[in-house]
Scaffold this active site. Sequence first.
Site, PDB file in Angstrom:
ATOM      1  N   ASP A  10     -17.086 -29.796   9.707  1.00 13.89           N
ATOM      2  CA  ASP A  10     -15.862 -29.466  10.290  1.00 13.89           C
ATOM      3  C   ASP A  10     -14.743 -27.475  10.658  1.00 13.89           C
ATOM      4  O   ASP A  10     -14.343 -28.126  11.150  1.00 13.89           O
ATOM      5  CB  ASP A  10     -15.162 -30.721   9.541  1.00 13.89           C
ATOM      6  CG  ASP A  10     -15.465 -32.539   9.212  1.00 13.89           C
ATOM      7  OD1 ASP A  10     -16.468 -32.112  10.171  1.00 13.89           O
ATOM      8  OD2 ASP A  10     -14.937 -33.166   8.850  1.00 13.89           O
TER       9      ASP A  10
ATOM     10  N   GLU B 131      -3.946 -28.914   9.581  1.00 16.54           N
ATOM     11  CA  GLU B 131      -2.639 -28.353   9.241  1.00 16.54           C
ATOM     12  C   GLU B 131      -1.870 -27.498   9.051  1.00 16.54           C
ATOM     13  O   GLU B 131      -2.508 -26.075   9.307  1.00 16.54           O
ATOM     14  CB  GLU B 131      -2.697 -29.226   7.975  1.00 16.54           C
ATOM     15  CG  GLU B 131      -3.428 -28.562   6.482  1.00 16.54           C
ATOM     16  CD  GLU B 131      -5.108 -29.156   6.887  1.00 16.54           C
ATOM     17  OE1 GLU B 131      -5.392 -27.851   6.735  1.00 16.54           O
ATOM     18  OE2 GLU B 131      -5.566 -29.856   6.755  1.00 16.54           O
TER      19      GLU B 131
ATOM     20  N   THR C 101      -7.832 -37.027   7.627  1.00 21.63           N
ATOM     21  CA  THR C 101      -8.870 -36.911   6.372  1.00 21.63           C
ATOM     22  C   THR C 101      -9.505 -35.799   5.429  1.00 21.63           C
ATOM     23  O   THR C 101      -9.983 -35.762   4.884  1.00 21.63           O
ATOM     24  CB  THR C 101     -10.182 -37.690   7.441  1.00 21.63           C
ATOM     25  OG1 THR C 101      -9.554 -36.842   8.524  1.00 21.63           O
ATOM     26  CG2 THR C 101      -9.732 -38.753   8.515  1.00 21.63           C
TER      27      THR C 101
ATOM     28  N   TYR D  95      -6.795 -32.297   3.446  1.00 20.90           N
ATOM     29  CA  TYR D  95      -6.343 -31.628   2.887  1.00 20.90           C
ATOM     30  C   TYR D  95      -5.167 -32.868   2.618  1.00 20.90           C
ATOM     31  O   TYR D  95      -4.839 -32.967   1.469  1.00 20.90           O
ATOM     32  CB  TYR D  95      -5.559 -30.168   3.189  1.00 20.90           C
ATOM     33  CG  TYR D  95      -4.668 -29.447   1.420  1.00 20.90           C
ATOM     34  CD1 TYR D  95      -5.077 -29.979   0.442  1.00 20.90           C
ATOM     35  CD2 TYR D  95      -4.141 -28.747   2.031  1.00 20.90           C
ATOM     36  CE1 TYR D  95      -4.265 -29.162  -0.379  1.00 20.90           C
ATOM     37  CE2 TYR D  95      -3.699 -27.812   1.061  1.00 20.90           C
ATOM     38  CZ  TYR D  95      -3.778 -28.237   0.150  1.00 20.90           C
ATOM     39  OH  TYR D  95      -2.849 -27.693  -0.655  1.00 20.90           O
TER      40      TYR D  95
END
Length: 293
Positions: A74, A149, A189, A191
């Site tokens: 990811d 994020e 999904t 931190y």
Amino acid sequence: MKVAIFGQYYQNDTRPIIKDIFVFFNRNHVELVIEEKFLKILYEEKIVEKQYNTFTSHKDLDNSFDILISIGGDGTILRAATFVRDSGIPILGVNAGRLGFLAKVQKENIALFLQIVLEKKYTISERTLLTIDCYPNESDIEINFAMNEISVSRKDTTSMITIETYLNDEYLNSYWADGLIISTPTGSTGYSLSCGGPILTPQVKGLVITPIAPHNLNARPLVIPDDLEIKLKISGREEQYLVSLDSRITLVNNNSELKIKKTPFQINMVEIPDETFLKTLRNKLLWGEDKRN
């Protein structure tokens, strides 16, 4: 068909995957353009020998590309997104790492999935991005968007920081914590989940505000609409604190004001049939597995 390839090389696991990808596309006469640093590693490891064109930045990728293949985990996809930016080029993640919610293509079925790519029998999942402005303008953020994020956190002390938070200029709360995470559905999904935040499916038009180790136990994660502007005023004992956009970190001075909002463009992720988000959740989080006996 024209395909860009970006990746990470892991000595044991990645070699067969990379070879299979190159063999498949060369057999089907697909034009390949490889990220320059990645291709250098492939030459050094003698994984490929053929000469390929390369790209080094987002300026080299235009609408002549049909897709970008990301080989890794990811984190590799998050870096691939910095090349794609607002070009609209779809990204397909081939999983060569461990836990992956974005890199869904597994090495066991890679030939089948690549055939689906070749025939363009996939769908597109549009992923929300976040951008940040700092007042006064003192940060050195070069790539100003995040797919997972944006987080703020303390830097060189064990003391907590105070994060005064506003939604569309309406006061929400002052979080006394180690930090605060503003997560997209994609990043829910990651931190944020580790800090107790909820999981959002990619289609949800929302964001998650998740405090990091808050002192007040009643400070809970909050889901908000993604069209709101979030304003943060951070204060504490330090002169600076950390701001992270995915894995990219910058320093911002104490008492600065941050404004976070959704970007005007999105990242297009390739969705392969039978490799849905819900299936990934069950596989990665072991939902439905009875471990009591």
